[in-house]
Every structure is written in structure tokens, then in C-alpha cells.
Enzyme design. Structure first.
Site, PDB file in Angstrom:
ATOM      1  N   ASN A 229       0.860  -1.218   0.233  1.00 11.21           N
ATOM      2  CA  ASN A 229       0.066  -0.014  -0.101  1.00 11.21           C
ATOM      3  C   ASN A 229       0.729   1.388  -0.060  1.00 11.21           C
ATOM      4  O   ASN A 229       2.092   1.261   0.694  1.00 11.21           O
ATOM      5  CB  ASN A 229      -0.868  -0.025   1.257  1.00 11.21           C
ATOM      6  CG  ASN A 229      -0.373   0.687   2.306  1.00 11.21           C
ATOM      7  OD1 ASN A 229      -0.278   1.978   2.468  1.00 11.21           O
ATOM      8  ND2 ASN A 229       0.236  -0.105   3.289  1.00 11.21           N
TER       9      ASN A 229
ATOM     10  N   PHE B 241      -1.776   7.909   4.503  1.00 12.35           N
ATOM     11  CA  PHE B 241      -2.585   8.563   5.524  1.00 12.35           C
ATOM     12  C   PHE B 241      -3.851   9.087   5.102  1.00 12.35           C
ATOM     13  O   PHE B 241      -4.230  10.160   5.400  1.00 12.35           O
ATOM     14  CB  PHE B 241      -1.843   9.584   6.355  1.00 12.35           C
ATOM     15  CG  PHE B 241      -0.698   8.785   7.056  1.00 12.35           C
ATOM     16  CD1 PHE B 241      -0.467   7.537   7.459  1.00 12.35           C
ATOM     17  CD2 PHE B 241       0.112   9.854   7.940  1.00 12.35           C
ATOM     18  CE1 PHE B 241       0.443   7.147   8.224  1.00 12.35           C
ATOM     19  CE2 PHE B 241       1.072   9.150   8.869  1.00 12.35           C
ATOM     20  CZ  PHE B 241       1.355   7.854   8.860  1.00 12.35           C
TER      21      PHE B 241
ATOM     22  N   SER C 263       5.647   5.072   8.906  1.00 13.68           N
ATOM     23  CA  SER C 263       5.186   4.846   7.635  1.00 13.68           C
ATOM     24  C   SER C 263       6.007   5.172   6.325  1.00 13.68           C
ATOM     25  O   SER C 263       6.466   6.499   6.291  1.00 13.68           O
ATOM     26  CB  SER C 263       3.580   5.439   7.291  1.00 13.68           C
ATOM     27  OG  SER C 263       3.341   5.220   6.152  1.00 13.68           O
TER      28      SER C 263
ATOM     29  N   ASN D  67       5.062   5.863   3.444  1.00 11.79           N
ATOM     30  CA  ASN D  67       4.120   6.645   2.383  1.00 11.79           C
ATOM     31  C   ASN D  67       3.937   8.211   2.602  1.00 11.79           C
ATOM     32  O   ASN D  67       3.142   8.702   1.819  1.00 11.79           O
ATOM     33  CB  ASN D  67       2.860   5.838   2.282  1.00 11.79           C
ATOM     34  CG  ASN D  67       3.077   4.600   1.916  1.00 11.79           C
ATOM     35  OD1 ASN D  67       3.866   4.353   1.039  1.00 11.79           O
ATOM     36  ND2 ASN D  67       2.303   3.577   2.577  1.00 11.79           N
ATOM     37  N   THR D  68       4.556   8.658   3.659  1.00 10.72           N
ATOM     38  CA  THR D  68       4.531  10.167   3.937  1.00 10.72           C
ATOM     39  C   THR D  68       5.876  10.697   3.822  1.00 10.72           C
ATOM     40  O   THR D  68       6.753  10.279   4.508  1.00 10.72           O
ATOM     41  CB  THR D  68       3.754  10.429   5.070  1.00 10.72           C
ATOM     42  OG1 THR D  68       2.532  10.080   5.356  1.00 10.72           O
ATOM     43  CG2 THR D  68       3.995  11.980   5.375  1.00 10.72           C
TER      44      THR D  68
ATOM     45  N   LYS E 124       5.378   3.454  17.102  1.00  6.70           N
ATOM     46  CA  LYS E 124       5.536   2.084  16.053  1.00  6.70           C
ATOM     47  C   LYS E 124       6.709   2.534  15.328  1.00  6.70           C
ATOM     48  O   LYS E 124       6.839   3.654  14.770  1.00  6.70           O
ATOM     49  CB  LYS E 124       4.575   2.505  15.147  1.00  6.70           C
ATOM     50  CG  LYS E 124       4.078   1.113  14.312  1.00  6.70           C
ATOM     51  CD  LYS E 124       2.758   1.276  13.458  1.00  6.70           C
ATOM     52  CE  LYS E 124       2.589  -0.390  12.759  1.00  6.70           C
ATOM     53  NZ  LYS E 124       1.300  -0.375  12.160  1.00  6.70           N
TER      54      LYS E 124
ATOM     55  N   ASN F 206       6.165  -1.714  11.460  1.00  6.77           N
ATOM     56  CA  ASN F 206       5.480  -1.306  10.353  1.00  6.77           C
ATOM     57  C   ASN F 206       5.671  -1.941   9.097  1.00  6.77           C
ATOM     58  O   ASN F 206       6.402  -2.821   9.252  1.00  6.77           O
ATOM     59  CB  ASN F 206       5.811   0.445  10.119  1.00  6.77           C
ATOM     60  CG  ASN F 206       4.381   1.192   9.886  1.00  6.77           C
ATOM     61  OD1 ASN F 206       3.619   0.430   9.070  1.00  6.77           O
ATOM     62  ND2 ASN F 206       4.495   2.219  10.344  1.00  6.77           N
TER      63      ASN F 206
END
Length: 359
Positions: free
Chosen positions: A119, A123, A182, A184-185, A220, A249
Site C-alpha cells: 500500500n 494517511f 510509515s 508513504n508520507t 511504532k 510497520n
């Protein structure tokens, strides 16, 4: 019965849809079902785990060490249903103070031969105000809130986003998880460096201790840090006073994948992460001398997977990807099999097994 119905009927239909469309369809359906309190109440009673799995952490009882990881119910829309499936706790989010759409579509991919997902959601969520409204409803297990910063918030102002999230949701949460891992940011993972992380987490802890001192705050961490950086971050978190760490994560590693979607950008979750995350749990347990609760996440598809992480040092464990492949009957099945594994090895209580392979 739930497993049979899912594998025979629901899963084939859902897997014909684009992965994110199937996700939204599932969440909407669960949200509607959750508005019937009698249904979820009966399910929660029927799927109550074995007492050997119950433990008390941070002053609260957890009926099972198995929880639902963040990412599935980003806006806490289906809490009544997910907390009724046999999970000992449910983690919702990641939520940011302001709503944001996330990354462009498509951004969620299945890798069925690898039992994995990729993915790059970014967010996507409706913000803390929307989540607060959802969290006023019924629940059958503790609910943790995973909090992050908005994409357009620079890292030097990130602390304010985390504080705003805490202030909006501390009345509704049984715990917070600070997400700095994450992939993805853009730039988010740089907040994991020990010094940066200490400043950020220390600020959040001060706020939580002022607003609701009994509320646990966990951090996390990523599985992609090198050994030295991981150790520094874990030890910094123990020193600053966090309630626990969530390990780990999603990963950017693509080793051993077979499905064509392996080339998609984003964080990988599922079975390819099993060994790496279990090894990191054991490392964190040894680094902290078993004094800091650890939540083991990554590649849990069976009771044995959960048990391996518990024996490596996890007091609690979480899954998400396995629920996509295994369906809503999976938590109850893992609970039953986990209790059997404990009895087989002579343990009367799950807490007795925590860290036995890492000492």
C-alpha cells in the site's frame, strides 16, 4: 462457519474488485452491521477468548493478546464489529488532525501467492473530528488510536499535529500509537532518529500525562532501520518513558516476492515480514531487558505465528493482512489454537510465555 462462508462466497467476490474498492465495501458493510448492537453483542459473547489469554497491561484487561493493526479501519467506522470478532484490542487510524485524501489511486495491491499487500495510501483519513464522532459508539474491546502528521506539515512542526490529535481524541481512546514509520508520507521516517524521536515523543507524553495520565502511549517503528539505529531508537523510547513499542510497520524490502505487483511502490505487509518482525521483537526485548511491553506486528497468519512473536518477547500482537486473506473467523481460530499451544507447552497463562525464547 465464518471462515467457510468467507472463503467460499465473500472472498472470491471481493477479490474480483480492485483492492481498495473491496476495502471500502467491507468497511461500509461492517459499519452498517455495527449499528445493530444486538448482533455485535451476541458475537462478542460467543467469541470470548480462553481465560488463559487474558492479561492486564497499563491497568486494563486485554482478553486476548491478539489485536487488529492500524490501517484497516482508518476512521474508526466499524469499531463495534471489529471489537466483537475476538480481538483483544483494535487499533484504528492512522488519523491526522486535518482530513486528507492520501496519495493518488491506485494505491493498494494484493500479492496472493506471497500472502501480502502493498500500500501507498498516504494517511488518507477524515481527520480527528470525524474519528471522534465514530468513537462515541459501542465497543467490545479496548481501542487504540494511531496518530500521524498531515502530509503538508513540515517535520519541524510535526509535534503540533500529534498534540492536536491527542487533544481531539484522548477522551475516546484506550491508548495512542505514535506513527513515525510509515514509508508513504515523505520525510516521516526521519523522525525515527533517536534524538528527533525523543523530542517528539517527550512532547506528546507530557500532553497525555496532563490530560489523562493513565493512557498508554506507544511508538511504532520501521523494520527497515539498520541494527544500530533500531537499537538507538528502542533505547531512547525506553528512556523517555513510553508505555511500549510496536514492532513493526510495513517494509520497503521486496526480497523473495513472486507476484508482478512486487514492483509497485509502497509499504509491504503480510507473510514476507514474518521472520524479520519476529527477530526485531526479540531484539527489542533483549535491548529493554523485558521491561518494556512490545506489540509484535508483521506476517501473523496463524496461532503459531502469534506464539512465535510472544515467545520472542511480545506481550501483544497484531494482524491486518491475514484478515484480508483469512476472513472474520480468523481471530477466534487463532485464539483457540493459541490457548492450545500454551497448554501443550505447560503454560497456564499467556504472560508466562512472553520472551522465553529471547532470554
Amino acid at each position: 462457519m465464518l471462515t467457510f462462508m468467507y472463503s467460499r462466497f465473500a472472498k472470491p467476490l471481493l477479490f474480483r474488485l480492485d483492492a481498495e474498492r473491496a476495502h471500502h465495501f467491507t468497511i461500509r458493510g461492517a459499519a452498517v452491521l455495527g449499528r445493530v448492537p444486538l448482533v455485535t453483542g451476541v458475537a462478542a459473547s460467543a467469541l470470548r477468548p480462553d481465560p488463559a489469554l487474558t492479561q492486564t497491561l497499563w491497568g486494563r484487561a486485554y482478553r486476548s493478546p491478539l489485536g487488529l493493526a492500524a490501517g484497516l479501519d482508518k476512521n474508526a467506522e466499524a469499531v463495534p464489529v471489529f471489537t466483537a470478532l475476538g480481538f483483544g484490542f483494535v487499533e484504528v487510524g492512522t488519523v491526522t488532525p486535518r482530513p486528507q485524501p492520501g496519495n493518488p489511486l491506485p494505491r493498494l495491491y494484493r500479492l496472493p501467492p506471497d500472502d501480502a499487500l502493498i500500500n501507498r495510501m498516504g494517511f488518507n483519513n477524515g481527520g480527528t473530528g470525524r474519528m471522534a464522532r465514530h468513537l462515541t459508539g459501542q465497543r467490545h474491546a479496548p481501542v487504540w488510536v494511531n496518530i500521524g502528521k498531515n502530509k503538508d506539515t513540515p517535520n519541524d512542526a510535526a509535534a503540533q499535529d500529534y498534540l492536536d490529535a491527542v487533544r481531539s481524541l484522548y477522551r475516546h481512546a484506550e491508548g495512542f500509537v505514535i506513527n513515525v514509520s510509515s514509508p508513504n508520507t515523505p520525510g516521516l521516517r526521519s523522525l525515527q532518529a533517536a534524538d528527533e524521536l525523543t523530542r517528539l515523543v517527550g512532547t506528546v507524553l507530557d500532553e497525555v500525562w496532563t490530560l489523562r495520565p493513565s493512557l498508554p502511549v506507544l511508538v511504532k517503528l520501521s523494520p527497515d532501520m539498520d541494527e544500530q539505529d533500531f537499537a538507538a531508537s528502542v533505547q531512547a523510547m525506553q528512556a523517555v518513558g513510553v508505555s511500549g513499542v510496536v514492532v513493526s510497520n510495513t517494509t520497503l524490502d521486496r526480497t523473495g516476492l513472486t507476484h508482478p505487483n512486487r514492483d509497485e511502490a509502497g509499504g509491504l505487509s503480510g507473510r514476507p515480514l514474518t521472520r524479520r518482525s519476529t527477530a526485531l521483537v526479540a531484539a527489542a526485548y533483549r535491548l529493554t531487558g523485558g521491561t518494556l511491553p512490545i506489540v509484535g506486528v508483521g506476517g501473523i497468519f496463524s496461532a503459531q505465528d502469534a506464539y512465535d512473536k510472544i515467545r520472542a518477547g511480545a506481550s501483544l500482537v497484531e494482524l491486518y493482512t491475514a484478515l484480508v486473506y483469512g476472513g472474520p473467523g480468523l481471530p477466534a481460530r487463532i485464539n483457540a489454537d493459541l490457548a492450545a499451544l500454551l497448554r501443550r507447552d505447560g503454560f497456564t497463562h499467556v504472560s508466562e510465555a512472553v520472551g522465553v525464547d529471547a532470554r
